[in-house]
Structure formats: structure tokens, C-alpha cells
Scaffold this motif. Structure first.
Motif, mmCIF file in Angstrom:
data_model
loop_
_atom_site.group_PDB
_atom_site.id
_atom_site.type_symbol
_atom_site.label_atom_id
_atom_site.label_comp_id
_atom_site.label_asym_id
_atom_site.label_seq_id
_atom_site.Cartn_x
_atom_site.Cartn_y
_atom_site.Cartn_z
ATOM 1 N N GLN A 93 0.825 -1.205 0.000
ATOM 2 C CA GLN A 93 0.000 0.000 0.000
ATOM 3 C C GLN A 93 0.862 1.260 0.000
ATOM 4 N N MET A 109 -6.878 8.084 -0.473
ATOM 5 C CA MET A 109 -7.612 6.819 -0.399
ATOM 6 C C MET A 109 -6.683 5.687 0.041
ATOM 7 N N VAL A 110 -5.456 5.683 -0.513
ATOM 8 C CA VAL A 110 -4.480 4.670 -0.116
ATOM 9 C C VAL A 110 -4.107 4.850 1.355
ATOM 10 N N ASP A 112 -6.006 6.132 3.693
ATOM 11 C CA ASP A 112 -7.136 5.667 4.510
ATOM 12 C C ASP A 112 -7.135 4.142 4.620
ATOM 13 N N GLU A 113 -6.814 3.498 3.507
ATOM 14 C CA GLU A 113 -6.737 2.033 3.504
ATOM 15 C C GLU A 113 -5.624 1.559 4.431
ATOM 16 N N SER A 117 -5.682 -0.660 7.959
ATOM 17 C CA SER A 117 -4.802 -1.817 8.156
ATOM 18 C C SER A 117 -3.981 -1.665 9.430
#
Length: 400
Positions: A93, A109-110, A112-113, A117
Motif C-alpha cells: 500500500q 484513499m491509499v 485511509d486504507e 490496516s
């Protein structure tokens, strides 16, 4: 020789009682299936039987301890394996988010991902066992080991305690993996110092290592590296925390390490005039801190493709790799302990079989032999009883 009536009755009664006792002993053996029911049956065998039973009881307790340790280590190994997989995914990521072609919205967005995690990784580190105890808290099993502080950084509230279970004579196997060992204290891939790159950086360079080479002359401090123009290249000036000059390198060449105060620093790339960075002692790195810094990098307005961003990214990737190796090492420790427990469990099973076999030889009854002996004793008892009955009914009047 004359035999008195009293003597005759006494001998006959004793004979009957002896035969009854022998018959009852055989009958008790047949009922219990054991040829040694009391120490009086066979004193030597009784001692051996008692010793073997004690050994089996001890083996049973060891086996319970093995089962307990195996259960806890299996869960720990599984959780650490999940964390290892998640860390690999988060590293991907980070690399995806560092792609310069992404828009700010896509990069967020990455981020937030990755944040989701990271929360999942913290949740794994705060896992509980079947009794509700925190698995990675060391000896502080009643307190949550990992949590975000006011600075949104992960802090560890557990300790380095390792709980052990005695699984064999003189053998104690750890049943837990402390959280600091698994997630916090990974080796600093740079060495003994950490680097803070500044936003004013223009040159494309990074510090590859900063290690203590001489403990006797080493001075622990926060050092500042300033690169100044000299016409054809740059000079390097190293300052201590008080602003004093520690060393100066004219015509700095990144292929040559910089040594001062018992420290050796190696750089790669080409720094530009005006570039600067600081360096402070750092023995270990935390996988949580590494990902927190990675999140901050992705969420900063400047691009990760800036000179500072590239240097930070290179350092973070090394820190993450070190953290992942630490998690893998912790998983390996759990796996090795499980392998040892499996071998010990096999030994206990074999010992139990040997003990039980020997115990069977000492105390188990041969039913065919016992039934034959029982019939012989019963026949003898009947004969003695019959004789006593006939002799006891004799009277002199029968012959007058």
C-alpha cells in the motif's frame, strides 16, 4: 500319641480359616482383575507398582502442561502470522501510495486504507486468549498492551515477561511472545542512529548507515549535518546539539564515510548546497511507528517524489522490512517452541506406554491361572470342611 479334642478342633479350624483366606484372596484378585491388591500380596511388586503410578501421574501432569503451552503458542503463532501477512500488504500500500502519478485524492484513499490496516494490526497485537488475557502483554496480561497516545503514536504498556510451563523434568517452555519482542524492538537497519530529513532538501541523497564504531570515544548526541557550497562542490559541517562544530569535510564525497566521535556515517547520492539533516540516537525501530510515519508521509501536501519524500520513503521501507523481519523472528520462536513441544509430547506418550506395560506385568491378573488356583483352593476348602464335619461328629457312644 494322643490328640485332645480341643487340639483337634483348633487345628481343623485353623486349616479351614487358612483355606478360606486363600480362597478370598483369589476371589478378590478375580474381582479386581489385579494380582496385587495390597502390599501384603507382593511387597516388592507393590513398591514397583506405586512408583510406576507416580511416574504416570507426573507424566499426565506434564502432558496437561504441554497441551496448555501448545494451545497458547498455536494461537500466538497464528496471530503473528496474520500480522506478518498484513504488514506485507501495508508495505505494498505504501509503495502504491508513493506513486507520483496518483492524484491527492487517490493518495488519500491509499492512506485511509493503510490507516484501517494499521488499526487491524493494533487489534491483532491486542488479541486475547480463551481466558480473556492479553496474549502479547508479557506478564501484564490484564492490561491492554498497545494503544494510541495523545500524539497518535502507538505505545506499549506491557513488559518483556515470558511465562513458562514445565513440560518435562527440568524443561520449561515459554508459552507466550512478549509484544515488545514481536512488534516494538526491531533492529534499526541504519545502525545506532535515526535520521530526520528536512523539507528544504534539494539534493537526491539518503543516509545508508550511521553506526557506533568506537564505544570508548563515542559521544551520544543529536548531530546536525550542513552542506555548504565551495564553488565546485559542497563542504560538510557536522554540529553537535550545542551548535559547536564537531568535524568539517571539504569537497564532500558520498563514497567516503564520515567519522567523528566514535561514529561512522555513510551516505548515498548527491547532496546539494544548503541541504541539512539531523541525526539522533536510535537503537531500535517499531513497526507501528514506521507505518505511522508512512501515513504522515502520504498525507502531507508535498509529493512523496520530492527529494525529502524519496529519502524518507527509502528509510521507511528499510524500517518496515526490519519490523517485518522482527515479526517473522517472533513467529519462528513460537514455531520452534511448538516443534519442541511436539517432540516432548511424543516422548511422554512413549514413556506412558512403557510405564503402563510394565505396570500391567506387575499387577494385571492372569485369569486362566487365577481360575485354576481358585478351583484348587475351593476344592481344598471343601475337603477340609468335610473332614472337620465328619471328625467333629464322631462319638464314643457310636462304638459301644
Amino acid at each position: 500319641m494322643r490328640i485332645s479334642t480341643g487340639q483337634m478342633f483348633q487345628q481343623s479350624t485353623k486349616s479351614i480359616l487358612d483355606k478360606q483366606s486363600a480362597t478370598n484372596t483369589i476371589l478378590a484378585q478375580i474381582t479386581s482383575g489385579k494380582k496385587v491388591n495390597t502390599a501384603g500380596d507382593d511387597p516388592v511388586a507393590a513398591i514397583g507398582i506405586d512408583n510406576l503410578k507416580q511416574k504416570n501421574a507426573l507424566v499426565d501432569q506434564y502432558s496437561k502442561n504441554v497441551d496448555y503451552a501448545t494451545n497458547h503458542l498455536s494461537i500466538s503463532e497464528s496471530k503473528i502470522g496474520s500480522a506478518e501477512t498484513l504488514i506485507s500488504s501495508m508495505r505494498e500500500q505504501l509503495l502504491r501510495g508513493a506513486n507520483g502519478s496518483l492524484s491527492p485524492v487517490e493518495r488519500q484513499m491509499v492512506a485511509d486504507e493503510m490507516r484501517a490496516s494499521l488499526e487491524e494490526l493494533v487489534s491483532i497485537a491486542n488479541s486475547k486468549d480463551e481466558s480473556g488475557n492479553y496474549m502479547f502483554a508479557g506478564n501484564k496480561t490484564n492490561s491492554q498492551p498497545f494503544a494510541f497516545d495523545t500524539n497518535n503514536e502507538i505505545v506499549y504498556s506491557g513488559d518483556s515477561g515470558v511465562r513458562k510451563s514445565v513440560v518435562a523434568s527440568g524443561v520449561a517452555i515459554p508459552t507466550n511472545i512478549p509484544g515488545d519482542l514481536a512488534f516494538m524492538n526491531s533492529v534499526n537497519p541504519m545502525g545506532d542512529y535515526g535520521v530526520n530529513y528536512l523539507s528544504s532538501q534539494q539534493g537526491d541523497f539518503a543516509v545508508s548507515s550511521a553506526k557506533i564504531t568506537n564505544q570508548a570515544t563515542h559521544i551520544s548526541d543529536t548531530y546536525t549535518f550542513n552542506f555548504t557550497p565551495n564553488g565546485t562542490g559542497v563542504d560538510l559541517q557536522v554540529l553537535n546539539s550545542g551548535g559547536g562544530t564537531v568535524t568539517t569535510v571539504t569537497n564532500f564525497d558520498a563514497t567516503n564515510p564520515v567519522s567523528f566521535n566514535g561514529i561512522e556515517v555513510k551516505l548515498s547520492g548527491t547532496p546539494a548546497a544548503g541541504d541539512s539533516f539531523t541525526m539522533e540516537p536510535m537503537e531500535t525501530v517499531s513497526i507501528f511507528d514506521s507505518f505511522s510515519k508512512a501515513l504522515a508521509l502520504l498525507e502531507t501536501p508535498e509529493s512523496t517524489n520530492s527529494p525529502q519524500g524519496k529519502s524518507k520513503l527509502a528509510q521507511l521501507l528499510n524500517d518496515i522490512d526490519s519490523g517485518q523481519n522482527q515479526v517473522s523472528t517472533a513467529r519462528g520462536i513460537a514455531g520452534n517452541n511448538l516443534k519442541g513441544l511436539e517432540s516432548i509430547s511424543t516422548n511422554h506418550s512413549e514413556e506412558k506406554i512403557i510405564n503402563s506395560s510394565t505396570l500391567s506385568i506387575l499387577e494385571d491378573l492372569d485369569y486362566a491361572e487365577a481360575m485354576t488356583e481358585f478351583e484348587k483352593q475351593q476344592l481344598a476348602l471343601n475337603a477340609v470342611s468335610s473332614v472337620f464335619s465328619k471328625v467333629g461328629s464322631l462319638s464314643l457312644f457310636d462304638y459301644i
